[in-house]
Design an enzyme around this catalytic site. Sequence first.
Site, PDB file in Angstrom:
ATOM      1  N   ASP A  33       0.826  -1.203   0.000  1.00  0.00           N
ATOM      2  CA  ASP A  33       0.000   0.000   0.000  1.00  0.00           C
ATOM      3  C   ASP A  33       0.865   1.260   0.000  1.00  0.00           C
ATOM      4  O   ASP A  33       1.933   1.276   0.608  1.00  0.00           O
ATOM      5  CB  ASP A  33      -0.907  -0.016   1.235  1.00  0.00           C
ATOM      6  CG  ASP A  33      -2.062   0.964   1.109  1.00  0.00           C
ATOM      7  OD1 ASP A  33      -2.329   1.439  -0.019  1.00  0.00           O
ATOM      8  OD2 ASP A  33      -2.700   1.267   2.140  1.00  0.00           O
ATOM      9  N   GLY A  34       0.372   2.287  -0.665  1.00  0.00           N
ATOM     10  CA  GLY A  34       1.010   3.597  -0.596  1.00  0.00           C
ATOM     11  C   GLY A  34       1.713   4.047  -1.858  1.00  0.00           C
ATOM     12  O   GLY A  34       2.320   5.124  -1.879  1.00  0.00           O
ATOM     13  N   ASN A  35       1.635   3.272  -2.940  1.00  0.00           N
ATOM     14  CA  ASN A  35       2.316   3.671  -4.178  1.00  0.00           C
ATOM     15  C   ASN A  35       1.801   5.009  -4.707  1.00  0.00           C
ATOM     16  O   ASN A  35       2.582   5.889  -5.095  1.00  0.00           O
ATOM     17  CB  ASN A  35       2.125   2.603  -5.257  1.00  0.00           C
ATOM     18  CG  ASN A  35       2.927   1.350  -4.989  1.00  0.00           C
ATOM     19  OD1 ASN A  35       3.932   1.374  -4.292  1.00  0.00           O
ATOM     20  ND2 ASN A  35       2.480   0.240  -5.538  1.00  0.00           N
ATOM     21  N   ARG A  36       0.486   5.162  -4.725  1.00  0.00           N
ATOM     22  CA  ARG A  36      -0.097   6.390  -5.280  1.00  0.00           C
ATOM     23  C   ARG A  36       0.180   7.593  -4.382  1.00  0.00           C
ATOM     24  O   ARG A  36       0.471   8.686  -4.881  1.00  0.00           O
ATOM     25  CB  ARG A  36      -1.596   6.206  -5.484  1.00  0.00           C
ATOM     26  CG  ARG A  36      -1.932   5.137  -6.527  1.00  0.00           C
ATOM     27  CD  ARG A  36      -3.380   5.198  -6.954  1.00  0.00           C
ATOM     28  NE  ARG A  36      -4.286   5.007  -5.814  1.00  0.00           N
ATOM     29  CZ  ARG A  36      -5.589   5.266  -5.858  1.00  0.00           C
ATOM     30  NH1 ARG A  36      -6.126   5.760  -6.964  1.00  0.00           N
ATOM     31  NH2 ARG A  36      -6.346   5.035  -4.808  1.00  0.00           N
ATOM     32  N   SER A  78      -6.321  -5.761  -6.434  1.00  0.00           N
ATOM     33  CA  SER A  78      -7.527  -6.332  -5.843  1.00  0.00           C
ATOM     34  C   SER A  78      -8.721  -6.152  -6.777  1.00  0.00           C
ATOM     35  O   SER A  78      -8.677  -5.379  -7.739  1.00  0.00           O
ATOM     36  CB  SER A  78      -7.828  -5.659  -4.498  1.00  0.00           C
ATOM     37  OG  SER A  78      -8.299  -4.337  -4.702  1.00  0.00           O
ATOM     38  N   THR A  79      -9.799  -6.851  -6.475  1.00  0.00           N
ATOM     39  CA  THR A  79     -11.021  -6.680  -7.269  1.00  0.00           C
ATOM     40  C   THR A  79     -11.543  -5.255  -7.143  1.00  0.00           C
ATOM     41  O   THR A  79     -12.139  -4.719  -8.086  1.00  0.00           O
ATOM     42  CB  THR A  79     -12.098  -7.670  -6.793  1.00  0.00           C
ATOM     43  OG1 THR A  79     -12.240  -7.592  -5.366  1.00  0.00           O
ATOM     44  CG2 THR A  79     -11.713  -9.102  -7.159  1.00  0.00           C
ATOM     45  N   ASN A  81      -9.758  -2.630  -7.046  1.00  0.00           N
ATOM     46  CA  ASN A  81      -8.929  -1.723  -7.866  1.00  0.00           C
ATOM     47  C   ASN A  81      -9.522  -1.477  -9.246  1.00  0.00           C
ATOM     48  O   ASN A  81      -9.157  -0.506  -9.917  1.00  0.00           O
ATOM     49  CB  ASN A  81      -7.514  -2.281  -8.011  1.00  0.00           C
ATOM     50  CG  ASN A  81      -6.720  -2.221  -6.719  1.00  0.00           C
ATOM     51  OD1 ASN A  81      -5.788  -2.982  -6.516  1.00  0.00           O
ATOM     52  ND2 ASN A  81      -7.100  -1.328  -5.805  1.00  0.00           N
TER      53      ASN A  81
END
Length: 317
Positions: A33-36, A78-79, A81
Amino acid sequence: MFQWVQRRVQAAYERLLRREISGAPTHVAVIQDGNRRYASEQGEDAPDGHRAGAQTTEQVLNWCQDMGVEELTLYSFSTENFDRPDHENEALFDLLEEKLYDFGDDDRVHDGEVCIRAIGDREALPERVRDAIDYAEDRTANYDSFTLNVALAYGGRNELLNAARDVASAVEDDELAPADIDVSEIENRLYDSPVRDVDLIIRTGGDERTSNFLPWHANGNEAAVFFCTPYWPEFSKVDFLRGIRTYESREESWRRAKAKRALALVKALGGVELEEARRIIDRFRGTLPEESNVEELGAEELGIEELDVEGDGKAVE
């Protein structure tokens, strides 16, 4: 100068953590988590954050192999996304396609005999990504030294729902008796190949939730969970080692609690003979941490002065 000092301190802390860790979990699962948010803080677009995160993924794979972890599962898409903007998902699909082909050809993957598998609803993915999955899986299908699961179009509830439907259909078609439904029947319907129970979940980015990730294999095994604040592209080896330490601390606490429950059960039996009490305690010898203090566990109330957990496991007076 400050960065040099910072690097020295981090290296020293990394060595300290490594000395504190005596082993490693078998299966680690990571919510990347946290790429964006990382990209936004850098003044860049979301695809730049995903690409930076992909570099961390390669490092974590190396760290797992160095530590003796045998299976790594990455929550890559994930679904939920699919609800993101199309242009962002298309860029991410491009990156997934590229990295899957790269992994399929990577000498490190082949030298380390890494088996790559995708889990999730792959039919929901673009054809080019499915082709890349097939390529990486086919190229590494015969390896068994290390397993890398890439969760794509994955949702834990959907996974369990589909397995339940499959079981119901088998019962309806008289292929399976209700009395024969057990853990293995469910697991055989989750994936084509078995996935080990999850020992440790790591989530980066600051959120403290597991987001529908591997509910059967993590919750059923009471996996330890390590939440940390760095975004995935910033995740360091120190963070990884802290996660491993969390797993070890939880395992020790769990073994101690189980041993206390076992002793409480023996004491509750009342008039049980001492020899029988010893026999019951002996059944739980594998759950006792080596440094278990007999007085702390309450064994002295049973007339047992020592619990040998390093030798033959026999309780002696």
